[in-house]
Scaffold this motif. Structure first.
Motif, PDB file in Angstrom:
ATOM      1  N   ASN A 215       0.861  -1.181   0.000  1.00 54.67           N
ATOM      2  CA  ASN A 215       0.000   0.000   0.000  1.00 54.67           C
ATOM      3  C   ASN A 215       0.896   1.230   0.000  1.00 54.67           C
ATOM      4  O   ASN A 215       1.885   1.280   0.740  1.00 54.67           O
ATOM      5  CB  ASN A 215      -0.912   0.007   1.229  1.00 54.67           C
ATOM      6  CG  ASN A 215      -1.897  -1.160   1.174  1.00 54.67           C
ATOM      7  OD1 ASN A 215      -2.183  -1.678   0.090  1.00 54.67           O
ATOM      8  ND2 ASN A 215      -2.386  -1.570   2.341  1.00 54.67           N
ATOM      9  N   VAL A 216       0.551   2.202  -0.833  1.00 56.07           N
ATOM     10  CA  VAL A 216       1.398   3.385  -1.011  1.00 56.07           C
ATOM     11  C   VAL A 216       0.537   4.641  -0.854  1.00 56.07           C
ATOM     12  O   VAL A 216      -0.549   4.708  -1.441  1.00 56.07           O
ATOM     13  CB  VAL A 216       2.015   3.360  -2.435  1.00 56.07           C
ATOM     14  CG1 VAL A 216       2.793   4.632  -2.713  1.00 56.07           C
ATOM     15  CG2 VAL A 216       2.893   2.134  -2.626  1.00 56.07           C
ATOM     16  N   PRO A 217       1.010   5.620  -0.069  1.00 58.04           N
ATOM     17  CA  PRO A 217       0.260   6.883   0.006  1.00 58.04           C
ATOM     18  C   PRO A 217       0.109   7.459  -1.400  1.00 58.04           C
ATOM     19  O   PRO A 217       1.085   7.472  -2.164  1.00 58.04           O
ATOM     20  CB  PRO A 217       1.169   7.787   0.858  1.00 58.04           C
ATOM     21  CG  PRO A 217       2.106   6.860   1.566  1.00 58.04           C
ATOM     22  CD  PRO A 217       2.255   5.643   0.706  1.00 58.04           C
ATOM     23  N   THR A 218      -1.095   7.900  -1.737  1.00 62.02           N
ATOM     24  CA  THR A 218      -1.373   8.330  -3.110  1.00 62.02           C
ATOM     25  C   THR A 218      -0.376   9.378  -3.600  1.00 62.02           C
ATOM     26  O   THR A 218       0.066   9.337  -4.744  1.00 62.02           O
ATOM     27  CB  THR A 218      -2.816   8.872  -3.209  1.00 62.02           C
ATOM     28  OG1 THR A 218      -3.677   7.892  -2.609  1.00 62.02           O
ATOM     29  CG2 THR A 218      -3.242   9.072  -4.651  1.00 62.02           C
ATOM     30  N   ASP A 219       0.024  10.287  -2.696  1.00 69.15           N
ATOM     31  CA  ASP A 219       0.919  11.361  -3.162  1.00 69.15           C
ATOM     32  C   ASP A 219       2.368  10.887  -3.371  1.00 69.15           C
ATOM     33  O   ASP A 219       3.204  11.662  -3.820  1.00 69.15           O
ATOM     34  CB  ASP A 219       0.864  12.559  -2.194  1.00 69.15           C
ATOM     35  CG  ASP A 219       1.251  12.153  -0.777  1.00 69.15           C
ATOM     36  OD1 ASP A 219       1.536  10.956  -0.559  1.00 69.15           O
ATOM     37  OD2 ASP A 219       1.266  13.039   0.105  1.00 69.15           O
ATOM     38  N   LEU A 221       2.899   7.951  -5.106  1.00 74.69           N
ATOM     39  CA  LEU A 221       2.811   6.942  -6.162  1.00 74.69           C
ATOM     40  C   LEU A 221       3.843   7.155  -7.279  1.00 74.69           C
ATOM     41  O   LEU A 221       4.485   6.206  -7.742  1.00 74.69           O
ATOM     42  CB  LEU A 221       1.394   6.916  -6.748  1.00 74.69           C
ATOM     43  CG  LEU A 221       1.158   5.891  -7.860  1.00 74.69           C
ATOM     44  CD1 LEU A 221       1.462   4.475  -7.386  1.00 74.69           C
ATOM     45  CD2 LEU A 221      -0.282   5.970  -8.368  1.00 74.69           C
ATOM     46  N   ASP A 222       4.033   8.414  -7.673  1.00 76.60           N
ATOM     47  CA  ASP A 222       4.975   8.677  -8.765  1.00 76.60           C
ATOM     48  C   ASP A 222       6.396   8.275  -8.383  1.00 76.60           C
ATOM     49  O   ASP A 222       7.144   7.729  -9.198  1.00 76.60           O
ATOM     50  CB  ASP A 222       4.928  10.154  -9.180  1.00 76.60           C
ATOM     51  CG  ASP A 222       3.650  10.459  -9.956  1.00 76.60           C
ATOM     52  OD1 ASP A 222       3.010   9.484 -10.418  1.00 76.60           O
ATOM     53  OD2 ASP A 222       3.311  11.642 -10.062  1.00 76.60           O
ATOM     54  N   VAL A 236      -1.943  -0.563 -10.366  1.00 76.50           N
ATOM     55  CA  VAL A 236      -2.329   0.319  -9.257  1.00 76.50           C
ATOM     56  C   VAL A 236      -3.837   0.245  -9.054  1.00 76.50           C
ATOM     57  O   VAL A 236      -4.599   0.334 -10.010  1.00 76.50           O
ATOM     58  CB  VAL A 236      -1.916   1.778  -9.564  1.00 76.50           C
ATOM     59  CG1 VAL A 236      -2.325   2.705  -8.429  1.00 76.50           C
ATOM     60  CG2 VAL A 236      -0.413   1.857  -9.822  1.00 76.50           C
ATOM     61  N   MET A 237      -4.251   0.031  -7.791  1.00 67.80           N
ATOM     62  CA  MET A 237      -5.691  -0.067  -7.497  1.00 67.80           C
ATOM     63  C   MET A 237      -6.053   0.864  -6.339  1.00 67.80           C
ATOM     64  O   MET A 237      -5.300   0.941  -5.362  1.00 67.80           O
ATOM     65  CB  MET A 237      -6.044  -1.506  -7.109  1.00 67.80           C
ATOM     66  CG  MET A 237      -5.998  -2.476  -8.279  1.00 67.80           C
ATOM     67  SD  MET A 237      -5.653  -4.157  -7.735  1.00 67.80           S
ATOM     68  CE  MET A 237      -3.893  -4.077  -7.436  1.00 67.80           C
ATOM     69  N   ALA A 246      -3.189   0.493  -3.695  1.00 69.87           N
ATOM     70  CA  ALA A 246      -2.499  -0.794  -3.638  1.00 69.87           C
ATOM     71  C   ALA A 246      -1.679  -0.918  -4.922  1.00 69.87           C
ATOM     72  O   ALA A 246      -2.187  -0.668  -6.016  1.00 69.87           O
ATOM     73  CB  ALA A 246      -3.502  -1.931  -3.533  1.00 69.87           C
ATOM     74  N   VAL A 247      -0.400  -1.275  -4.772  1.00 73.16           N
ATOM     75  CA  VAL A 247       0.483  -1.409  -5.927  1.00 73.16           C
ATOM     76  C   VAL A 247       0.976  -2.855  -5.999  1.00 73.16           C
ATOM     77  O   VAL A 247       1.461  -3.399  -5.002  1.00 73.16           O
ATOM     78  CB  VAL A 247       1.694  -0.447  -5.807  1.00 73.16           C
ATOM     79  CG1 VAL A 247       2.690  -0.686  -6.942  1.00 73.16           C
ATOM     80  CG2 VAL A 247       1.227   1.006  -5.803  1.00 73.16           C
TER      81      VAL A 247
END
Ligand SMILES: Nc1ncnc2c1ncn2[C@@H]1O[C@H](COP(=O)(O)OP(=O)(O)OP(=O)(O)O)[C@@H](O)[C@H]1O
Ligand SMILES: O=P(O)(O)OC[C@H]1O[C@H](OP(=O)(O)OP(=O)(O)O)[C@H](O)[C@@H]1O
Ligand SMILES: [Mg+2]
Length: 281
Positions: A215-219, A221-222, A236-237, A246-247
């Motif tokens: 799980n990755v904080p949305t900000d 993701l990049d 990515v979900m 979720a990645v």
């Protein structure tokens, strides 16, 4: 379609194992059976000595075979090498007693070489322009230089233990071998043969890959995308009602350690690493 596989010896178990992992379950492959059905009604397995497999395939008794490249070369038959299965890795080497006059290939001109691979041996020496006598033996090759049967041997080595305990030193490498999927040229493009090759290749590809989930904080993701090359990029979900995604990604086993450290540093949590059974690219 018939697949010839080693009936015993060190290649039997890993070959049955790779067929099973490829989804080609071998029915009742019990010892001493000469053939077995598989889960695919069109595919039958023949149990044959590793050394006889290339001939079985070349003669049409089987369509494809799984055996060592050393055996294919020794048989001297024209087969397509469809896939390196990566096990049974060994080398055929020219070796002579540590305290002997044989230090190079040329020292064997007029000499005698014992081997279980007479054809490979003849080809090797012909290429080097010498013609030593070749004595064909069927085992315990490492003994022959110590009982005046031969001046040197061409034999299989992997860990080097057998050569060392017999006081033999490598003079030169003759061939690097591993287990191959081979086919008769006229069936190499057959759709069923390609299906089997693809299924086996998927097992080999999966072996050195791992599936990562986190799980990755949305900000972030990049940033995470930058460190996960993945197979065509990560999946990515959205996670409902959360500021995280979720990645999922496929990564090389060798990169797992570094990748986990990288993504942890970016705030990833709940990182899972799992093995992959098969990977059809
Ligand atoms: N020490 C080894 N390490 C890795 N691969 C090997 C080794 N010895 C043999 N092989 C590979 O396995 C193949 C078959 O060898 P193996 O010894 O299993 O069969 P065999 O000699 O016919 O059987 P057995 O020794 O049971 O009579 C070889 O042709 C080679 O490709
Ligand atoms: O470098 P090493 O790890 O020592 O392996 C080399 C040995 O392995 C093979 O023998 P195997 O055990 O198959 O016995 P075999 O002679 O009965 O076939 C090969 O013929 C060598 O003797
Ligand atoms: Mg053996």
């Amino acid at each position: 379609m018939r697949i010839a596989v080693p009936n015993k010896g060190r290649l039997h178990d890993p070959t049955i194992d790779v067929l099973e992992r490829a989804g080609l379950h071998v029915a009742d492959g019990a010892d001493r059976k000469l053939y077995a059905e598989t889960v695919d009604p069109e595919v039958t397995v023949l149990f044959v000595r590793a050394a006889d497999i290339p001939e079985y395939v070349a003669d049409g008794a089987a369509d494809v075979g799984i055996t060592g490249l050393d055996q294919v070369r020794e048989a001297g038959v024209d087969l397509h090498d469809l896939l390196d299965l990566g096990y049974g890795t060994c080398r055929l080497v020219l070796a002579a007693p540590e305290k002997s006059a044989v230090e190079s290939v040329d020292d064997l001109a007029g000499g005698t070489v014992a081997t279980e691979f007479p054809n490979v041996a003849r080809d090797f020496f012909a290429e080097r322009g010498i013609d030593p006598a070749i004595v064909e033996v069927s085992g315990a090759t490492e003994l022959t230089p110590h009982v005046d049967v031969a001046d040197a041997i061409i034999d299989i080595t992997s860990t080097g233990t057998t050569l060392a305990v017999n006081n033999l030193a490598i003079v030169e490498e003759v061939l690097q071998s591993s287990v191959r999927l081979v086919a008769r040229p006229d069936v190499a493009d057959d759709p069923k043969v390609e299906e089997v090759a693809t299924a086996l290749a998927s097992v080999i590809s999966a072996d050195d890959k791992r599936y990562l989930m986190m799980n990755v904080p949305t900000d972030r993701l990049d940033d995470v995308r930058e460190v996960i090359p993945g197979l065509g990029g990560p999946t990515v979900m959205d996670i409902a009602g959360d500021d995280a995604v979720a990645v999922h990604a496929v990564v090389d086993e060798d990169d797992v350690f570094t990748t986990i450290n990288d993504v942890k540093g970016m705030g990833a949590s709940d990182v899972l690493v799992t093995e992959i059974e098969r990977l059809v690219e």
